[in-house]
Design an enzyme around this catalytic site. Structure first.
Site, mmCIF file in Angstrom:
data_model
loop_
_atom_site.group_PDB
_atom_site.id
_atom_site.type_symbol
_atom_site.label_atom_id
_atom_site.label_comp_id
_atom_site.label_asym_id
_atom_site.label_seq_id
_atom_site.Cartn_x
_atom_site.Cartn_y
_atom_site.Cartn_z
ATOM 1 N N HIS A 21 112.451 72.451 76.865
ATOM 2 C CA HIS A 21 113.212 73.888 76.691
ATOM 3 C C HIS A 21 112.975 75.311 76.389
ATOM 4 C CE1 HIS A 21 117.324 74.804 78.753
ATOM 5 N NE2 HIS A 21 117.681 74.993 76.875
ATOM 6 N N LYS A 166 121.899 79.430 84.428
ATOM 7 C CA LYS A 166 121.571 80.266 82.923
ATOM 8 C C LYS A 166 119.753 80.298 82.735
ATOM 9 C CE LYS A 166 122.426 79.416 78.075
ATOM 10 N NZ LYS A 166 123.727 80.006 77.149
ATOM 11 N N LYS A 168 116.966 81.697 80.746
ATOM 12 C CA LYS A 168 117.290 81.529 79.221
ATOM 13 C C LYS A 168 115.119 83.196 79.080
ATOM 14 C CE LYS A 168 119.307 79.245 76.109
ATOM 15 N NZ LYS A 168 120.126 80.558 75.249
ATOM 16 N N ASP A 197 120.170 84.705 79.773
ATOM 17 C CA ASP A 197 120.654 84.635 77.534
ATOM 18 C C ASP A 197 119.199 85.016 77.604
ATOM 19 O OD1 ASP A 197 121.103 84.163 75.271
ATOM 20 O OD2 ASP A 197 121.755 82.301 75.659
ATOM 21 N N GLU A 223 124.097 87.737 78.504
ATOM 22 C CA GLU A 223 124.206 87.042 77.278
ATOM 23 C C GLU A 223 123.348 87.664 75.957
ATOM 24 O OE1 GLU A 223 124.356 83.347 77.766
ATOM 25 O OE2 GLU A 223 124.972 82.157 74.980
ATOM 26 N N ASP A 248 127.159 85.952 72.069
ATOM 27 C CA ASP A 248 126.868 84.680 71.948
ATOM 28 C C ASP A 248 126.529 85.328 69.883
ATOM 29 O OD1 ASP A 248 126.775 82.362 71.171
ATOM 30 O OD2 ASP A 248 124.852 82.145 72.894
ATOM 31 N N LYS A 272 131.849 78.129 70.715
ATOM 32 C CA LYS A 272 130.967 77.775 70.265
ATOM 33 C C LYS A 272 131.732 76.414 68.964
ATOM 34 C CE LYS A 272 127.462 78.725 71.970
ATOM 35 N NZ LYS A 272 125.276 79.059 71.936
ATOM 36 N N GLU A 326 128.599 75.593 79.345
ATOM 37 C CA GLU A 326 127.746 75.160 79.435
ATOM 38 C C GLU A 326 127.487 73.961 78.861
ATOM 39 O OE1 GLU A 326 126.038 78.699 77.910
ATOM 40 O OE2 GLU A 326 126.338 77.585 76.108
#
Ligand SMILES: O=C(O)C[C@H]1C=CC(=O)O1
Ligand SMILES: [Mn+2]
Length: 373
Positions: A21, A166, A168, A197, A223, A248, A272, A326
């Site tokens: 990831h 989304k 990255k 993001d 983001e 964020d 979050k 998410e």
């Protein structure tokens, strides 16, 4: 006499991810969770979780520091205290210790789970009651490879597992990232909402260029394009572009969001539980966002099932989640440590049922994945 807290255990659990990831600051191959098991004098157990991304790559707390904070500093403040006094215990922790919101989130979650089990009510009821039983969940495409990301998106759309994505970006040159994003948007077309993001990787001038290109490519949301402390840049960019910005890292709690909104920011906020210090604290951000006319989004630090369930209970109490959530963390991991995994279907996830979080530890799985096992 109310039950008192008798023991608190903080356990490090390492589970490999289903694929690398790739974020702007690190590439994850494993996710480490800190699982909190809190027992009271009636023999009930509350579960909590603190999780971050890539050790110290994402923020100032690591899984190891969360465990140390709980074992060394929080435990003496909590043992023998009334287990149902959630607000009192939060004030007690906050008077004696600064920051460490990830560790505080795991404790607040465990206290809510315990209280829910004691009252035989789901955690969402303790937060005023759920308005939604099924919550939308997007997926992050972050294999680092455009063709693989497109295949992944097509397969997830076909299964109706996710219809929002989304991406990255931020680790490559801006136009390289834009080409990657535009290719994915073109491949999925109107079937899916595509957002990016940047995880703070751009300076303001790069962000202005990047946002203009992303707007032209049909991307729906950008983001955290710029560094977290640079509120001025987020505010100016939000005034300049009609593609909305999702704040964020800049906004851990309600106070941060108030400052950003008061400065003129328009856009949305990723709530979050980990950033805010727990589900109750995260919902305080929702109140500020609603008052300031900002959009809401249920964010994750890629928690496993326990932290994800706690977040879902909180988000379920909000009338409108403008950008969905998410909460896919458990799906990024190869395995789980709970008896009944969350039910992901119809482009979302069901709110877990039953008292507390509605999650039960699978002791055999925990024994396999706990660090040092
Ligand atoms: O949003 C972040 O910064 C962290 C995280 C959430 C989803 C994902 O893939 O990474
Ligand atoms: Mn983010």
């Amino acid at each position: 006499m109310s039950a008192t807290i008798q023991s608190i255990e903080a356990i490090l659990v390492d589970i490999p991810t289903i694929r690398p990831h790739k974020l702007s600051m690190t590439t994850m191959g494993v996710q480490t969770m800190v699982i909190v098991r809190m027992k009271d004098s009636d023999g009930l157990e509350g579960l909590g979780e603190a999780t971050t991304i890539g050790g110290l790559a994402y923020g100032p707390e690591s899984p190891e520091s969360v465990k140390l904070t709980i074992d060394t500093y929080f435990k003496p403040l909590l043992i023998d205290q009334p287990a149902d006094a959630i607000n009192t215990l939060r004030v007690r922790l906050n008077r004696a210790t600064r920051g460490n919101n990830l560790a505080k989130s795991a404790i607040e979650t465990a206290l809510l789970d315990l209280q829910g089990k004691r009252l035989n009510r789901p955690v969402s009821d303790l937060l005023g009651g759920a308005l939604h039983q099924h919550i939308p969940v997007l997926w992050t495409l972050a294999s680092g490879d455009t063709a693989k990301d497109i295949d992944e998106a097509h397969s997830l759309i076909a299964q109706q597992r996710h219809c929002d994505f989304k991406l990255k970006i931020g680790s490559r040159a801006v136009m390289e990232d834009v080409r990657h994003v535009a290719a994915i948007k073109e491949a999925v077309g109107e079937q899916a909402s595509v957002r990016v993001d940047v995880n703070q990787a751009w300076d303001e001038a790069t962000a202005a260029k990047g946002m203009a290109e992303l707007q032209a490519a049909g991307i729906d949301l950008v983001e955290q394009p710029t560094p977290m402390k640079d509120f001025g840049a987020l505010i100016r960019l939000s005034e300049k572009f009609h593609i909305p910005i999702l704040a964020d890292e800049s906004v851990a709690d309600a106070k941060d969001l108030f400052a950003l909104a008061a400065g003129g920011f328009a856009g949305a906020v990723a709530m979050k539980i980990a950033k805010a210090g727990g589900p109750i604290r995260a919902l305080e951000q929702a109140t500020v966002a609603q008052s300031a006319g900002l959009g809401l989004y249920g964010g994750t630090l890629l928690e496993g099932t326990i932290g994800t369930a706690a977040s879902l209970h909180a988000w379920s109490t909000l009338e409108t989640l403008h950008w969905g959530t998410e909460m896919f963390g458990p799906l990024l991991m190869k395995d789980d440590i709970v008896v009944r995994p969350l039910n992901f279907h119809a482009n979302g996830v069901d709110l877990p049922q039953g008292p507390g979080l509605g999650v039960e530890i699978d002791e055999d799985k925990l024994a396999v994945y706990r660090r040092g096992a």
